[in-house]
Design a protein around this motif. Sequence first.
Motif: not given
Length: 448
Positions: A268-269, A361-363, A367-368, A408-409
Amino acid sequence: MKSKTNNFDLIFKRFLEVYSKDQQPIGVNFKEMVDSVKFQDRATHSIHIYPAKLLPQIPFFFVNNNFFIKENEYVLDPFSGSGTVLLEANLAGKNSFGCDANPLARLISKVKTSTYDVGVLKKLLQSLKVEIQNVIVDDNEKYPDVVNIDYWFLPNIKLQLNGILKSIKTISDENYRDFFLLCFSNCVKKVSLADSRISVPVKAKLNRKTNNQHPFFDESKLKLKNLENLDVFEKFSEIVSENIKRFENKQKIIPRSNDTKIIAEDARNLNIKDESVDLIITSPPYAGAQKYIRACSLNLGWTELSSKDNLRVLDKKNIGRENYSKSDYITLKVTGIEEADILLQEIYKINPLRAHIAANYLLEMKQAIIEASRVLKRNKYFILIAANNQVCNREFKTQEYLRQIAENAGFTTICRLIDDIKSYGLMTKRNKTASIITCEWVLILKKE
């Protein structure tokens, strides 16, 4: 390799033509499509055991395919594990970036994709043989902070392991020291009282009456008998020698490795610039499917990559983890995926913890995936490998939910492939609330 690459191009273009007609997933068999390579013996793939490795035929197909990537471009795996994607990218003449929350996984990936002078490795092994004879270790000396060390290791094994570790620390070159430390790590579980066939440490209780009916009873009993008089350094030397041969084989395939960097510990970072990657290939963890830190706990302790008190901290960094306190799931989180949220509400009534594991997990995967979009160049591809599983006896469509998150991303799904994996056992059955994962979905996503 060029003709093979062109063949992969044609194969995938046919997949695109078929998929464009009805948008239905296409059944494939990556083992059959990539049947000319023996991956068990290929380069450094088998340098260290690791749970739930990605089938190497999948990244091989994509990194050797001009439709997706050209020579010397950059491949990213944000959940790189033991470095299967990174190594195949290197062998195909591409550069690679890796990321993983598990420090043992990062060490495996680093060593696996490094370049070593085989002659130097052989000389260092001989030096260690001399060094180990001069190392004085007694039971009063401080051991590494290994969880339940006396439960998992016989006293004579502990002493020998500690002596080998002290000797490895005398190697001044960090890169070469890491090679021997990784070989040492691979030796740890083999000389422990844990069953090497099971990913998480499980100790055989041979004194139970029913154990003689267990299919591995005789094998486990023989292992315990051998441990009493085992020369651990001899076992370690065998592992080192085998891994040196793997690097010799790797150099025959490619004399010099391309650039490989482990860039981050959190998908995620990612510690790289916007739009700096040409292709992403990854198989993220499944919700509650693998206990990576627990499976590696003995290795992490003996290599001093983690103290036993830090194991819980490491576990919390893993997406898909299972350990939560009751205060974490007093209320159920909303994922924003309608079908998933309806299902999770039903599961929450039965088992609030399992519902929270899946929702969180989905949330975190959202982010990832957003971070993956940030670093991927426009009009480039994201190969996402996932599988459905069950949560409380209800089908949890992981791949479909991740696909919705990706779309969606800003990604577009251009093709979906399904590979039946029953024959090679990617996962084991985990608990009564989950099931065996029987096929993998390969989602080909494009950043428009």
